[in-house]
Design a protein around this motif. Structure first.
Motif, PDB file in Angstrom:
ATOM      1  N   GLY A 235      12.588   7.282   7.242  1.00  9.63           N
ATOM      2  CA  GLY A 235      12.400   8.659   6.795  1.00  9.63           C
ATOM      3  C   GLY A 235      11.419   9.387   7.700  1.00  9.63           C
ATOM      4  N   GLU A 236      11.625  10.676   7.848  1.00  9.79           N
ATOM      5  CA  GLU A 236      10.838  11.474   8.790  1.00  9.79           C
ATOM      6  C   GLU A 236       9.341  11.467   8.476  1.00  9.79           C
ATOM      7  OE1 GLU A 236      11.905  12.973  11.604  1.00  9.79           O
ATOM      8  OE2 GLU A 236      13.864  12.077  11.201  1.00  9.79           O
ATOM      9  N   ASP A 237       8.986  11.299   7.202  1.00 12.94           N
ATOM     10  CA  ASP A 237       7.576  11.372   6.812  1.00 12.94           C
ATOM     11  C   ASP A 237       6.901  10.000   6.741  1.00 12.94           C
ATOM     12  OD1 ASP A 237       7.779  14.140   6.556  1.00 12.94           O
ATOM     13  OD2 ASP A 237       8.451  13.991   4.472  1.00 12.94           O
ATOM     14  N   CYS A 238       7.570   8.953   7.233  1.00 10.97           N
ATOM     15  CA  CYS A 238       6.990   7.614   7.104  1.00 10.97           C
ATOM     16  C   CYS A 238       5.707   7.510   7.940  1.00 10.97           C
ATOM     17  CB  CYS A 238       7.992   6.547   7.555  1.00 10.97           C
ATOM     18  SG  CYS A 238       8.202   6.393   9.335  1.00 10.97           S
ATOM     19  N   ASP A 239       4.792   6.665   7.486  1.00 14.23           N
ATOM     20  CA  ASP A 239       3.557   6.385   8.212  1.00 14.23           C
ATOM     21  C   ASP A 239       3.862   5.286   9.216  1.00 14.23           C
ATOM     22  OD1 ASP A 239       1.060   5.262   9.017  1.00 14.23           O
ATOM     23  OD2 ASP A 239       0.094   6.171   7.274  1.00 14.23           O
ATOM     24  N   ILE A 240       3.970   5.641  10.482  1.00 15.92           N
ATOM     25  CA  ILE A 240       4.422   4.702  11.507  1.00 15.92           C
ATOM     26  C   ILE A 240       3.432   3.560  11.692  1.00 15.92           C
ATOM     27  CG2 ILE A 240       4.975   4.481  13.970  1.00 15.92           C
ATOM     28  CD1 ILE A 240       6.054   7.382  13.777  1.00 15.92           C
ATOM     29  N   ASP A 241       2.137   3.841  11.617  1.00 16.89           N
ATOM     30  CA  ASP A 241       1.129   2.790  11.764  1.00 16.89           C
ATOM     31  C   ASP A 241       1.219   1.784  10.615  1.00 16.89           C
ATOM     32  OD1 ASP A 241       0.171   3.867  14.104  1.00 16.89           O
ATOM     33  OD2 ASP A 241      -1.384   5.056  13.105  1.00 16.89           O
ATOM     34  N   LYS A 242       1.451   2.278   9.400  1.00 19.16           N
ATOM     35  CA  LYS A 242       1.581   1.376   8.258  1.00 19.16           C
ATOM     36  C   LYS A 242       2.846   0.528   8.364  1.00 19.16           C
ATOM     37  CE  LYS A 242      -1.176   3.716   4.720  1.00 19.16           C
ATOM     38  NZ  LYS A 242      -1.169   4.360   3.378  1.00 19.16           N
ATOM     39  N   LYS A 243       3.911   1.110   8.892  1.00 17.33           N
ATOM     40  CA  LYS A 243       5.148   0.347   9.079  1.00 17.33           C
ATOM     41  C   LYS A 243       4.939  -0.771  10.094  1.00 17.33           C
ATOM     42  CE  LYS A 243       7.825   2.105   6.072  1.00 17.33           C
ATOM     43  NZ  LYS A 243       8.191   1.265   4.902  1.00 17.33           N
ATOM     44  N   GLU A 244       4.188  -0.483  11.151  1.00 18.07           N
ATOM     45  CA  GLU A 244       3.884  -1.528  12.127  1.00 18.07           C
ATOM     46  C   GLU A 244       3.100  -2.661  11.462  1.00 18.07           C
ATOM     47  OE1 GLU A 244       1.375  -2.373  16.236  1.00 18.07           O
ATOM     48  OE2 GLU A 244       1.608  -0.309  15.518  1.00 18.07           O
ATOM     49  N   GLU A 245       2.102  -2.307  10.659  1.00 19.49           N
ATOM     50  CA  GLU A 245       1.291  -3.305   9.977  1.00 19.49           C
ATOM     51  C   GLU A 245       2.134  -4.146   9.019  1.00 19.49           C
ATOM     52  OE1 GLU A 245      -2.619  -3.427   7.004  1.00 19.49           O
ATOM     53  OE2 GLU A 245      -2.051  -1.569   8.017  1.00 19.49           O
ATOM     54  N   GLU A 246       3.061  -3.497   8.307  1.00 20.01           N
ATOM     55  CA  GLU A 246       3.922  -4.188   7.342  1.00 20.01           C
ATOM     56  C   GLU A 246       4.872  -5.159   8.028  1.00 20.01           C
ATOM     57  OE1 GLU A 246       7.704  -3.014   4.436  1.00 20.01           O
ATOM     58  OE2 GLU A 246       6.334  -1.444   5.149  1.00 20.01           O
ATOM     59  N   ILE A 247       5.376  -4.782   9.191  1.00 16.28           N
ATOM     60  CA  ILE A 247       6.428  -5.563   9.853  1.00 16.28           C
ATOM     61  C   ILE A 247       5.868  -6.563  10.852  1.00 16.28           C
ATOM     62  CG2 ILE A 247       8.478  -5.330  11.351  1.00 16.28           C
ATOM     63  CD1 ILE A 247       8.907  -2.573   9.987  1.00 16.28           C
ATOM     64  N   ARG A 248       4.591  -6.422  11.247  1.00 11.16           N
ATOM     65  CA  ARG A 248       4.013  -7.300  12.265  1.00 11.16           C
ATOM     66  C   ARG A 248       4.206  -8.793  11.967  1.00 11.16           C
ATOM     67  NH1 ARG A 248      -1.039  -5.605  12.378  1.00 11.16           N
ATOM     68  NH2 ARG A 248      -0.673  -4.048  14.003  1.00 11.16           N
ATOM     69  N   PRO A 249       4.033  -9.269  10.717  1.00 18.44           N
ATOM     70  CA  PRO A 249       4.257 -10.701  10.473  1.00 18.44           C
ATOM     71  C   PRO A 249       5.658 -11.165  10.873  1.00 18.44           C
ATOM     72  CG  PRO A 249       3.153  -9.694   8.609  1.00 18.44           C
ATOM     73  CD  PRO A 249       3.553  -8.575   9.503  1.00 18.44           C
ATOM     74  N   TYR A 250       6.634 -10.298  10.739  1.00 15.52           N
ATOM     75  CA  TYR A 250       8.012 -10.671  11.072  1.00 15.52           C
ATOM     76  C   TYR A 250       8.234 -10.621  12.588  1.00 15.52           C
ATOM     77  CZ  TYR A 250       8.275 -10.202   6.112  1.00 15.52           C
ATOM     78  OH  TYR A 250       8.029 -10.359   4.768  1.00 15.52           O
ATOM     79  N   ALA A 251       7.413  -9.854  13.293  1.00 17.88           N
ATOM     80  CA  ALA A 251       7.420  -9.915  14.755  1.00 17.88           C
ATOM     81  C   ALA A 251       6.895 -11.282  15.194  1.00 17.88           C
ATOM     82  CB  ALA A 251       6.564  -8.793  15.334  1.00 17.88           C
TER      83      ALA A 251
END
Length: 275
Positions: A235-251
């Motif tokens: 979504g256009e209003d997503c917090d990109i930094d928070k998404k990175e933090e959320e997904i980092r373990p899966y990276a």
């Protein structure tokens, strides 16, 4: 599986990668072959063919697979429908970095389609079991790292939707009319977070020289790609930094795939294996 003998004189070299080469038919523009390096386990190739057939039948955008073949000299491969004039998204961005937003958004839309596709849990392995198996066969992690990886896998959400397994911008091709997934030998089912980890890894964490050599892109394009991918996917209003933090373990989990395929430890990435 019985492999049909291929006459290599009918084909011309088209490209190569870490796992083998691709060849195009000299006279039939609708046929190409993905030929693996000698010594590649036949089970791996046969698995990719079975998966490719099932994936195509699911309606996931991908080239139509054909026969199982061999060159008679120890190499085996798969015939595929040839996508004439194809170009990977990574090459497209590398050639025209000003178009990174367009490709990131197209990639995200294709991923959302993939991640909304329900998969039979009888016909494919779960992504969690896939990672457990890779970890069990690996000797590159310390006991602490192995414990961290096991915890990540166990605590990850479950799911029953399609997982590409190696979801990065080099594994989507386009001919200008169609955007298609390729290289789906690690296809499974589970939570999309496992796929999103690879998108994050290749966009932000990949080694600069590797990004340039393999994906033909500069780090700036990778960062832009991640930004626009997130906006389209979440979504256009997503917090990109928070998404990175959320997904980092899966990276971090993607290291299992990367180190398995490279057949060596990559310690400069192991900072990801810390809470």
């Amino acid at each position: 599986m019985e492999a049909r003998l291929l006459n290599l004189e009918d084909f011309v070299h088209a490209g190569e990668g870490a796992n083998g080469e691709s060849l195009n038919h000299r006279t039939d523009s609708s046929i190409m072959v993905k030929l693996y390096n000698a010594g590649t386990p036949r089970e791996k190739i046969e698995k990719e063919l079975v998966f490719a057939q099932k994936i195509y039948e699911l309606g996931i955008p991908s080239p139509k697979p054909g026969e199982y073949v061999t060159d008679g000299k120890g190499r085996y491969g798969i015939l595929f429908q040839r996508i004439v004039g194809k170009k990977s998204f990574s090459r497209s961005i590398g050639d025209n970095p000003e178009n990174v937003e367009e490709y990131a958004r197209r990639f995200a839309r294709l991923c959302k389609l993939l991640h909304s596709t329900k998969v039979s849990t009888k016909g494919f392995v779960s992504v969690k079991d896939q990672y457990r198996d890779i970890l069990a066969k690996s000797d590159v992690y310390t006991p602490e790292e192995s414990a961290y990886i096991t915890k990540l896998i166990d605590e990850a959400p479950d799911g029953d939707t399609a997982i590409h397994g190696d979801l990065q911008f080099g594994n989507v091709i386009t001919d200008g009319k169609r955007d298609l997934f390729i290289d789906m030998g690690d296809f499974s089912y589970g939570s999309p977070l496992f796929d999103l980890g690879m998108v994050l890894f290749t966009s932000l964490y990949d080694d600069v020289e590797f990004l340039r050599e393999v994906f033909h892109m500069e780090p700036e394009s990778g960062r832009e790609f991640w930004k626009y991918f997130c906006k389209e996917y979440f979504g256009e209003d997503c917090d990109i930094d928070k998404k990175e933090e959320e997904i980092r373990p899966y990276a971090a989990l993607k290291l299992l795939i990367i180190e398995r395929d490279s057949k060596c430890a990559l310690p400069h990435y192991h900072w990801l294996l810390k809470a």
